[in-house]
Motif scaffolding. Sequence first.
Motif, mmCIF file in Angstrom:
data_model
loop_
_atom_site.group_PDB
_atom_site.id
_atom_site.type_symbol
_atom_site.label_atom_id
_atom_site.label_comp_id
_atom_site.label_asym_id
_atom_site.label_seq_id
_atom_site.Cartn_x
_atom_site.Cartn_y
_atom_site.Cartn_z
ATOM 1 N N GLU A 113 16.630 -11.221 -12.551
ATOM 2 C CA GLU A 113 16.058 -11.693 -13.784
ATOM 3 C C GLU A 113 17.040 -12.857 -14.561
ATOM 4 O O GLU A 113 16.777 -13.458 -15.137
ATOM 5 N N GLY A 114 18.220 -11.992 -14.573
ATOM 6 C CA GLY A 114 19.567 -12.610 -15.288
ATOM 7 C C GLY A 114 19.751 -14.144 -14.621
ATOM 8 O O GLY A 114 19.746 -15.224 -15.299
ATOM 9 N N PHE A 115 19.805 -14.212 -13.239
ATOM 10 C CA PHE A 115 19.857 -15.591 -12.418
ATOM 11 C C PHE A 115 18.982 -16.530 -12.777
ATOM 12 O O PHE A 115 19.117 -17.561 -12.957
ATOM 13 N N ALA A 116 17.654 -16.022 -12.789
ATOM 14 C CA ALA A 116 16.506 -16.991 -13.136
ATOM 15 C C ALA A 116 16.717 -17.442 -14.556
ATOM 16 O O ALA A 116 16.184 -18.696 -14.676
ATOM 17 N N ILE A 117 17.117 -16.701 -15.468
ATOM 18 C CA ILE A 117 17.167 -17.052 -16.818
ATOM 19 C C ILE A 117 18.582 -18.327 -16.970
ATOM 20 O O ILE A 117 18.088 -19.201 -17.686
ATOM 21 N N LEU A 118 19.417 -17.877 -16.221
ATOM 22 C CA LEU A 118 20.624 -18.796 -16.287
ATOM 23 C C LEU A 118 20.379 -20.179 -15.610
ATOM 24 O O LEU A 118 20.916 -21.023 -16.289
ATOM 25 N N MET A 119 19.361 -20.217 -14.549
ATOM 26 C CA MET A 119 19.474 -21.281 -13.937
ATOM 27 C C MET A 119 18.296 -22.179 -14.480
ATOM 28 O O MET A 119 17.716 -23.380 -14.153
ATOM 29 N N SER A 120 17.487 -21.679 -15.507
ATOM 30 C CA SER A 120 16.207 -22.259 -15.999
ATOM 31 C C SER A 120 16.844 -22.980 -17.148
ATOM 32 O O SER A 120 17.520 -22.870 -17.900
ATOM 33 N N HIS A 128 19.001 -17.647 -29.228
ATOM 34 C CA HIS A 128 19.387 -18.398 -30.211
ATOM 35 C C HIS A 128 20.794 -18.640 -30.644
ATOM 36 O O HIS A 128 21.370 -18.566 -31.618
ATOM 37 N N SER A 129 21.440 -18.876 -29.293
ATOM 38 C CA SER A 129 22.916 -18.891 -29.169
ATOM 39 C C SER A 129 23.265 -20.205 -29.881
ATOM 40 O O SER A 129 24.462 -19.974 -30.521
ATOM 41 N N GLY A 130 22.714 -21.368 -29.931
ATOM 42 C CA GLY A 130 23.037 -22.202 -30.666
ATOM 43 C C GLY A 130 24.468 -23.176 -30.311
ATOM 44 O O GLY A 130 24.938 -23.922 -30.846
ATOM 45 N N ALA A 237 20.475 -14.406 -24.061
ATOM 46 C CA ALA A 237 19.517 -13.490 -23.149
ATOM 47 C C ALA A 237 20.083 -13.565 -21.828
ATOM 48 O O ALA A 237 20.240 -14.508 -21.272
ATOM 49 N N LYS A 238 19.839 -12.450 -21.238
ATOM 50 C CA LYS A 238 20.099 -12.269 -19.736
ATOM 51 C C LYS A 238 19.007 -11.413 -18.902
ATOM 52 O O LYS A 238 19.378 -11.240 -17.729
ATOM 53 N N GLY A 239 18.025 -11.337 -19.552
ATOM 54 C CA GLY A 239 16.860 -10.754 -18.928
ATOM 55 C C GLY A 239 15.639 -10.801 -19.972
ATOM 56 O O GLY A 239 15.621 -11.281 -21.111
ATOM 57 N N GLN A 240 14.505 -10.267 -19.495
ATOM 58 C CA GLN A 240 13.291 -10.127 -20.324
ATOM 59 C C GLN A 240 13.291 -9.344 -21.423
ATOM 60 O O GLN A 240 12.851 -9.637 -22.318
ATOM 61 N N GLY A 241 14.056 -8.182 -21.458
ATOM 62 C CA GLY A 241 14.140 -7.213 -22.434
ATOM 63 C C GLY A 241 15.203 -7.848 -23.672
ATOM 64 O O GLY A 241 16.132 -8.625 -23.298
ATOM 65 N N HIS A 242 14.860 -7.373 -24.788
ATOM 66 C CA HIS A 242 15.772 -7.849 -25.980
ATOM 67 C C HIS A 242 17.093 -7.407 -25.702
ATOM 68 O O HIS A 242 18.002 -7.793 -26.303
ATOM 69 N N GLY A 243 17.137 -6.040 -25.043
ATOM 70 C CA GLY A 243 18.613 -5.367 -24.956
ATOM 71 C C GLY A 243 19.484 -5.839 -23.728
ATOM 72 O O GLY A 243 20.465 -5.566 -23.734
ATOM 73 N N GLU A 266 28.290 -6.922 -24.458
ATOM 74 C CA GLU A 266 27.265 -7.354 -23.457
ATOM 75 C C GLU A 266 26.447 -5.909 -23.567
ATOM 76 O O GLU A 266 26.912 -4.836 -23.426
ATOM 77 N N THR A 267 25.156 -5.899 -23.224
ATOM 78 C CA THR A 267 24.425 -4.770 -23.003
ATOM 79 C C THR A 267 23.318 -5.080 -22.114
ATOM 80 O O THR A 267 22.791 -6.390 -21.774
#
Length: 376
Positions: A113-120, A128-130, A237-243, A266-267
């Motif tokens: 999940e983390g890789f998918a987000i980072l590559m998207s 909202h990292s800005g 974000a590094k995954g689907q959940g907010h945590g 990091e959490t």
Amino acid sequence: MLAEFQVLSPLVPVRQVKFLRFCKQHAEGVWAVVDVSINTNQDGPNGDPYLTCRRLPSGCVVQDMPNNYSKVTWIEHTEYDESNIHHLCQPLLSSGMGFGAQRWLATLQRQCEGFAILMSSILPGQDHSGINPNGRKSMLKLAHRMTYNFCAGVCASSVRRWDKLCVGNISEDVRVLTRKNINDPGEPPGVVLCAATSVWIPATRQRLFDFMRNERMRSEWDILSNGGPMQEMVHIAKGQGHGNCVSLLRASSMNANESNMLILQETWNDASGSLIVYAPVDVPSMGMVMNGGDSACVALLPSGFAILPDGRFGHGRSSNYNEGNSIGSGGCLLTVGFQILVNSLPTAKLTVESVETVNNLISCTIQKIRAALQEI
């Protein structure tokens, strides 16, 4: 291959295993990866008891599925010596959630999940990292190093050289390690002390995780909060959940002298456990990182918490892995780990007072967490 398998607790010895890995395409769209130990079930060359583990044929089958998904079937088959496992953690290991297939699948799913987000190219709504993509990449790289070093300290991994201390007035359940940093720019120079322990907490994993990562409740247990709430300045974000994220926090302090310090955190949370790792960083260093600069020379000393299932199932031996809480058990295992710089001179001698200070920090933090959970 030679690998170390860790449960994030100083009460569970690291498993260092030498094994053969065989990979094969089994059929069209189906692959198999199988491992088996080639060492005998005996102490290592230095008499290290944590080498008393054999990985019998274990591994996974990966099958192509529609929509770019994969179906993974995992089996873990291990022989180990239970006598050197602390009684508090034996249910966790015997349930299979410590080193079992459930843990590896949960970890694999979270990483994917983390890789998918980072590559998207499309960022999730909660991100909202800005900051620009290079800044995000540099900040995530720094957070990865921070978490890696935290785990290496809690578990006394061979990745980093630690010396174990045996102090008479410190609880045997608290592991105290020390080492000297002379030329690693990734952490402050001097004598570093690491102390960690694990305790049982009468709260579900999700409840404890939500409490620990709540910026408004930070002052209940964290001395770095300066007695007030924290403010989240950056959230990646590094995954689907907010945590599942990397954050940059700032203490809401009225003291202007404290404004130069931030908290990198990091959490993550999955069916196998939860992790909260953080380290103080100065504003100029983080400014450089968020502009895409090299994070390798940013000095960090990580501290944090691992929240693990307690392995107690009550009725039957079923568990709800989606929520990450054991049915029939109202508690979880909390690992607390602190790394502090006790002297900026690498040649300095370690004092008993330094060891007592970090031990008291662990005890007080656990007491504050327990007290706060009773009130909310």
